[in-house]
Design a protein around this motif. Sequence first.
Motif, short mmCIF file in Angstrom:
data_model
loop_
_atom_site.label_atom_id
_atom_site.label_comp_id
_atom_site.label_asym_id
_atom_site.label_seq_id
_atom_site.Cartn_x
_atom_site.Cartn_y
_atom_site.Cartn_z
N SER A 45 0.81 -1.39 0.28
CA SER A 45 0.23 0.33 -0.05
C SER A 45 0.68 1.23 -0.12
N PRO A 46 0.85 2.19 -0.45
CA PRO A 46 1.04 3.69 -0.72
C PRO A 46 1.96 3.83 0.73
N ALA A 47 0.77 4.11 1.73
CA ALA A 47 1.20 4.54 3.01
C ALA A 47 2.25 3.08 3.41
N LEU A 48 1.98 1.66 3.57
CA LEU A 48 3.73 1.08 4.07
C LEU A 48 4.81 1.35 3.43
N CYS A 49 4.63 1.89 2.68
CA CYS A 49 5.74 2.43 1.27
C CYS A 49 6.57 3.49 2.24
N ASP A 50 5.57 4.39 2.20
CA ASP A 50 5.89 5.19 2.88
C ASP A 50 6.68 5.64 4.01
N ASP A 51 6.05 4.70 5.30
CA ASP A 51 6.71 4.08 6.42
C ASP A 51 8.57 2.95 6.26
N LEU A 52 8.60 2.69 5.32
CA LEU A 52 8.99 1.85 5.17
C LEU A 52 10.18 2.55 4.43
N LEU A 53 9.83 3.86 3.91
CA LEU A 53 11.01 5.01 2.85
C LEU A 53 11.24 5.13 4.32
N GLU A 54 11.23 5.35 5.74
CA GLU A 54 11.76 6.11 6.62
C GLU A 54 12.63 5.56 7.62
N CYS A 55 11.91 4.13 7.46
CA CYS A 55 13.56 2.96 7.82
C CYS A 55 14.27 2.78 6.78
N LYS A 56 14.49 3.55 5.71
CA LYS A 56 15.68 3.25 5.29
C LYS A 56 15.61 1.90 4.08
N ILE A 57 14.34 1.08 3.58
CA ILE A 57 13.75 0.12 2.97
C ILE A 57 13.33 0.28 1.70
N ASN A 58 13.50 0.06 0.67
CA ASN A 58 12.79 0.29 -0.43
C ASN A 58 12.45 -0.93 -1.05
N THR A 59 11.40 -0.28 -1.51
CA THR A 59 9.86 -1.74 -1.83
C THR A 59 9.77 -1.30 -3.28
N CYS A 60 8.76 -2.61 -3.70
CA CYS A 60 8.32 -2.81 -5.01
C CYS A 60 8.34 -3.94 -4.85
N GLY A 61 6.26 -3.67 -5.10
CA GLY A 61 5.53 -5.39 -5.56
C GLY A 61 3.93 -3.99 -6.11
N THR A 62 3.58 -5.32 -6.60
CA THR A 62 2.48 -5.32 -6.68
C THR A 62 1.35 -4.86 -5.92
N VAL A 63 0.32 -4.55 -6.65
CA VAL A 63 -1.08 -3.14 -5.27
C VAL A 63 -2.46 -3.88 -5.71
N HIS A 64 -3.18 -3.63 -5.17
CA HIS A 64 -4.43 -3.56 -6.14
C HIS A 64 -4.66 -1.98 -6.24
#
Length: 286
Positions: A45-64
């Motif tokens: 989800s967009p919110a999860l990607c933003d939270d993970l980026l704050e933890c210095k973790i980049n994300t990629c994945g399919t989404v609804h």
Amino acid sequence: MTVYFGKQRQLATEKITPTHGIVLQLIRRVEGSGHKLYIDSYFSSPALCDDLLECKINTCGTVHNDRRGMPQEIRPKSMKLKKGDIVTRVKGNLSVVHWKDKHDVYLLKNMHPPPLDGNFRDECGRAIKPHVIEENNVHMGFVDKSDRMVNRYGIARRTRKWMKKLFFHLLDMTILNAYLLHKSCDGKMTHKKFHKILVCDLILQSHEANITVSDVSRGRPSSSGAQLSRLEVKHSKHWPAKGKQRHCLVCSINKKSRSRLFCCKKCDVALCVVDCFEKWHTHVRV
């Protein structure tokens, strides 16, 4: 890993979904280390990607496409795409890619540069897969391959109790990990042969353990022939019968010469009715 029990209690200050909270819980040991995380549509989800980026973790994945925070204009009702079309929307570090092949594919990411919009097809009219889609498929493919290998020779059976299902799944994963360790040590066995040898070894260990059990057992008393594990099997046909005069196999192994008329009906070996018949069918190695 952690077990998901459905809707879990969140703090009043946290307006996040249970799956969102589980991901944040699982990445605690690697946050701040610059990892890349590939996730599927169940979690992303967009919110999860933003939270993970704050933890210095980049994300990629399919989404609804109906997740909270997703742009309205890329949904099928707002935009009808042709085969090979790519539409990208960017907000800060986060990009949403909508690619049309046989089906609509939505990708959420903040680790790759966004692809160009347009229609991309080869000479045969096939949709050209964007690089970000290919890379996501490669990394998620390891998870899919693991699931396929687990299910190929899985021991799980239908059950109404989720604890049993979880136990069988963990056991399947343990066997798969053992096989991968075997392969990493230049093992030559196939996955199927590894399973077969493992099962045979477990049966032999259980058989030897049953033989060494004391005659006086606790709990409900066993039947008189409980120690004869091979004879316990229904329709095993391990019964003494008269045959030709032959040397007793157990005696021959023990360097004794005794001729007997009796033999095991199924094993087709000559045996002394007293002692040797029992030893042959209860000892793995006489």
